[in-house]
Design a protein around this motif. Structure first.
Motif, PDB file in Angstrom:
ATOM      1  N   ASP A  77      11.959 -22.443   9.350  1.00  0.00           N
ATOM      2  CA  ASP A  77      12.280 -23.846   9.629  1.00  0.00           C
ATOM      3  C   ASP A  77      11.087 -24.756   9.346  1.00  0.00           C
ATOM      4  OD1 ASP A  77      14.808 -23.037  10.416  1.00  0.00           O
ATOM      5  OD2 ASP A  77      14.405 -23.265  12.578  1.00  0.00           O
TER       6      ASP A  77
ATOM      7  N   HIS B  81       8.623 -33.409   5.303  1.00  0.00           N
ATOM      8  CA  HIS B  81       8.756 -33.983   6.640  1.00  0.00           C
ATOM      9  C   HIS B  81       7.449 -33.838   7.429  1.00  0.00           C
ATOM     10  CE1 HIS B  81      13.009 -34.555   6.078  1.00  0.00           C
ATOM     11  NE2 HIS B  81      13.190 -33.267   5.812  1.00  0.00           N
TER      12      HIS B  81
ATOM     13  N   LYS C 154      10.543 -27.691   6.486  1.00  0.00           N
ATOM     14  CA  LYS C 154      10.086 -29.050   6.775  1.00  0.00           C
ATOM     15  C   LYS C 154       8.971 -29.446   5.813  1.00  0.00           C
ATOM     16  CE  LYS C 154      10.943 -29.837  11.688  1.00  0.00           C
ATOM     17  NZ  LYS C 154      10.296 -30.099  12.990  1.00  0.00           N
TER      18      LYS C 154
ATOM     19  N   ASP D  43       4.955 -27.648  15.551  1.00  0.00           N
ATOM     20  CA  ASP D  43       5.254 -27.182  14.194  1.00  0.00           C
ATOM     21  C   ASP D  43       3.978 -26.701  13.506  1.00  0.00           C
ATOM     22  OD1 ASP D  43       7.984 -27.833  14.355  1.00  0.00           O
ATOM     23  OD2 ASP D  43       7.714 -29.773  13.346  1.00  0.00           O
TER      24      ASP D  43
END
Length: 138
Positions: free
Chosen positions: A85, A94, A89, A100
């Protein structure tokens, strides 16, 4: 004003952290992560104030934290799904949250396309990187 809180793990380990009233949750989280889950590890710390998750962008005083308080930490395993994931990103350009970024540094395998996009975002290579697949771009 500086004060100390104690962080307690499920295993009973304790350590003290110096805090300030205007410090936000993610700053305390980084100190806890450095102790329990350094960059490149496959561990994600979760800090609890009582039974409630610490709020990352709220200052500690507003969360009711004061000197002598004891925080609990739960350490979860970072899964391959979490890594995918976060890599997606990065690939999509992103912005990453600080959590993260912690997952990013646990990624062990990347492809050249994601690395190029990471460099565009001024990200360093993951601390846990073990394999880099170079494709048609090189």
């Amino acid at each position: 004003e500086t004060f100390c809180v104690t962080v307690s793990s499920i295993g009973g380990d304790l350590f003290e952290v110096a805090c300030t009233r205007d410090m936000v949750g993610k700053e305390l989280w980084r100190q806890v992560a450095a102790e329990y889950a350094p960059p490149g590890s496959r561990k994600m710390p979760r800090v609890l104030i009582g039974h409630k998750a610490m709020e990352n962008d709220v200052n500690l005083a507003k969360q009711g934290l004061k000197g002598g308080d004891v925080l609990n930490i739960i350490v979860e395993e970072i899964t391959e799904g979490m890594c995918r994931d976060v890599a997606e990103k990065v690939k999509q350009g992103h912005e990453l949250t600080f959590e993260d970024l912690h997952v990013w540094h646990s990624i062990r395998t990347l492809t050249d396309g994601i690395v190029i996009q990471a460099f565009k975002q001024n990200l360093s290579l993951p601390a846990g990187l073990q394999s880099l697949t170079l494709g048609r771009l090189f």
